[in-house]
Design an enzyme around this catalytic site. Structure first.
Site, mmCIF file in Angstrom:
data_model
loop_
_atom_site.group_PDB
_atom_site.id
_atom_site.type_symbol
_atom_site.label_atom_id
_atom_site.label_comp_id
_atom_site.label_asym_id
_atom_site.label_seq_id
_atom_site.Cartn_x
_atom_site.Cartn_y
_atom_site.Cartn_z
ATOM 1 N N GLU A 12 -26.038 101.755 -15.612
ATOM 2 C CA GLU A 12 -26.090 102.344 -16.954
ATOM 3 C C GLU A 12 -27.229 103.342 -17.044
ATOM 4 O O GLU A 12 -28.266 103.196 -16.377
ATOM 5 C CB GLU A 12 -26.294 101.253 -18.015
ATOM 6 C CG GLU A 12 -25.084 100.390 -18.246
ATOM 7 C CD GLU A 12 -25.289 99.391 -19.383
ATOM 8 O OE1 GLU A 12 -24.286 98.839 -19.846
ATOM 9 O OE2 GLU A 12 -26.451 99.173 -19.796
ATOM 10 N N LYS A 20 -20.588 90.920 -18.776
ATOM 11 C CA LYS A 20 -20.996 92.183 -19.391
ATOM 12 C C LYS A 20 -19.940 93.268 -19.268
ATOM 13 O O LYS A 20 -19.786 94.101 -20.150
ATOM 14 C CB LYS A 20 -22.329 92.644 -18.796
ATOM 15 C CG LYS A 20 -23.530 91.797 -19.184
ATOM 16 C CD LYS A 20 -24.807 92.379 -18.632
ATOM 17 C CE LYS A 20 -26.031 91.609 -19.114
ATOM 18 N NZ LYS A 20 -26.066 90.233 -18.641
ATOM 19 N N ARG A 37 -25.220 82.421 -29.000
ATOM 20 C CA ARG A 37 -25.979 81.214 -29.327
ATOM 21 C C ARG A 37 -26.898 81.504 -30.510
ATOM 22 O O ARG A 37 -26.978 82.652 -30.978
ATOM 23 C CB ARG A 37 -26.834 80.792 -28.132
ATOM 24 C CG ARG A 37 -27.727 81.928 -27.612
ATOM 25 C CD ARG A 37 -28.672 81.484 -26.542
ATOM 26 N NE ARG A 37 -29.262 82.592 -25.811
ATOM 27 C CZ ARG A 37 -30.260 83.351 -26.225
ATOM 28 N NH1 ARG A 37 -30.779 83.148 -27.433
ATOM 29 N NH2 ARG A 37 -30.736 84.325 -25.477
#
Length: 495
Positions: A200, A116, A292
């Protein structure tokens, strides 16, 4: 060209891949654990190979065993589905080294998407807006506290190696942050053996809106519109729809351009999903790439007219995209309900066991991807998702009412399901108006509304049963009177 595909997965997604491969004349190889011996994907594939015990670690996550099957079966490609090894960059790289066509992004790109922090850095470089927070990994709880106070609470603690809603905590003060930091670290270590935390800003009343992205090996990239995925429990999606009620064409195009930039920033090939949070002020913030095929891909297929698995195979074969962005048009509205084997009133605890009987809904513009059949078993070893029920309509309300009909028609005996909750949600005024957010269930008290709906349904069923009993009784009284007037042995002449 791909001639035989091994599907490193199970359940409805394995069946979904098999369906397209059959249409394309491609042979399929299924793998199965002890638990899945009688599963439909085993019966429908061209070949099937046993790979181990029920535990995923000893079967569907066993890379060595799956590679052995690829080589012994003569498969020249592998489709990972979603979950299990689908976002394992080491596995994708191993396939590449063994000249096995991995139907998905490269291991290098997947590795970047899965980290990330690196992915966030790549997005910032490409000028794709991200959620305010730590510029890098947070080394300890004291640094996390400083950042949280700089950007103001509430904040999210996120494991870089998390996914599917795991490794995330929302905290509102210093004490909660200290406790949450330890919890997220433990969850991350338990899941993947290592930990790395970022901080965050937590955006209140946000929507979770994702874009389907697609890029071939020649650098051609497009987005295939958005999906609204805001209705969730424990950060995992329950109901998805497309288009989003708050995305107009100008916004779709603007954010779509960011999605194309995102795919280029990580050199992504094949199909994937760029996920965003939409703040209440309308701003979009990139959060991650799912490298995916997404669980909710069927609704995008319904509005685009494309077969995404075929598109994946074509890209893996090295073919260029057969269309440009301007060629893609949205048609109608589609909704997906994830039919989970869960007890809503026990905090969505899994419900497992035999399914003696099942009725799968059908009808115009109804699609149900499922592994269920009468006599099957919902296993405690795997995900609770049993089926993906999708409906399409020319209007949102047509799609919604078709979904309600399909939910009423869906009968699954033996396990608790999420179907009653979905009926309550789809009938709510908030859902009809498109007033969605990631805290939708809590914000609008959907569990309490479900309780009221079930009580009302019970009363209505009781009243209907009493009315039916009265009609039944009156009918037999009339037959008795009729027959008694014509014979002294009337009790033997009831018809």
């Amino acid at each position: 060209m791909i001639e035989k595909v091994l599907i490193a997965n199970r359940g409805e997604i394995a069946l979904r891949v098999i369906r397209t491969c059959k249409r394309l004349g491609i042979k399929t190889v299924a793998v199965y654990s002890d638990e899945d011996y009688d599963s439909l994907h085993v019966k429908q594939a061209t070949e099937a190979y046993h790979i181990g015990e029920a535990s995923p670690a000893k079967s569907y996550l066993n890379q060595e065993k799956i590679l052995e099957v690829i080589l012994s079966s003569g498969a020249d490609a592998i489709h990972p589905g979603y979950g299990f090894l689908s976002e394992n960059s080491d596995f994708a790289t191993t396939c590449e080294k063994n000249n096995i066509n991995f139907i998905g992004p490269s291991g290098k790109s997947m590795d970047l998407c899965g980290d990330k922090m690196q992915c966030k850095a790549a997005m910032l470089k490409a000028k794709v807006p991200t959620v305010p927070g730590s510029p890098g990994l947070v080394k300890d709880v004291e640094e996390a506290l400083k950042i949280a106070n700089d950007i103001d609470y509430p904040v999210m603690l996120k494991s870089v190696y998390g996914g599917g809603g795991r490794g995330i905590r929302i905290v509102t003060n210093d004490n909660e942050l200290r406790e949450g930091f330890e919890t997220v670290t433990s969850e991350s270590i338990s899941a993947v053996g290592k930990s790395a935390i970022i901080v965050e800003k937590f955006l209140e009343k946000t929507r979770h809106i994702e874009y389907q992205m697609c890029r071939d090996k020649h650098g051609n990239a497009v987005h295939i519109f958005e999906r609204e995925c805001s209705i969730q429990r424990r950060n995992q999606k329950l109901i998805e729809q497309t288009p989003s009620p708050v995305v107009d064409q100008e916004t779709r195009d603007r954010v779509g351009e960011l999605v194309v930039k995102a795919s280029e920033a990580v050199d992504y090939t094949n199909l994937g999903t760029a996920e965003f949070l939409r703040a209440d002020n309308g701003e979009f913030y990139f959060i991650e790439i799912n490298a995916r095929l997404q669980v909710e891909h069927p609704i995008s297929e319904m509005v685009s007219g494309l077969d995404f698995v075929k598109l994946q195979i074509d890209i893996a074969n090295g073919e260029p995209l057969p269309f440009k962005q301007k060629d893609l048009k949205m048609n109608g509205y589609a909704i997906e309900c994830r039919i989970n084997a869960e007890d809503t009133f026990l905090d969505f605890a899994p419900s497992t066991g035999p399914v003696p009987d099942v009725t799968i809904p059908s009808g115009p513009s109804v699609r149900c991807d499922t592994y269920l059949y009468p006599g099957c078993t919902v296993s405690p070893f795997y995900d609770s998702l049993m089926a993906k029920l999708c409906t399409w309509g020319q209007t949102f309300d047509e799609s919604r009412t078709r979904m309600l009909t399909a939910l009423n028609d869906f009968y699954i005996q033996g396990v608790e399901t999420s179907i009653p909750l979905y009926k309550t949600i789809l009938n709510s005024e908030e859902y009809k108006k498109g007033d969605l957010s990631t805290d939708f269930l809590k914000r609008y008290g959907m569990i309490d509304k479900l309780t009221e709906d079930l009580k009302k349904e019970k009363v209505e069923k009781s009243e209907a049963a009493i009315a039916a009993a009265i009609v039944h009784s009156e009918f037999f009284k009339s037959r008795i009177q009729k027959n008694s007037s014509s014979s002294s042995n009337w009790k033997y002449k009831l018809d």
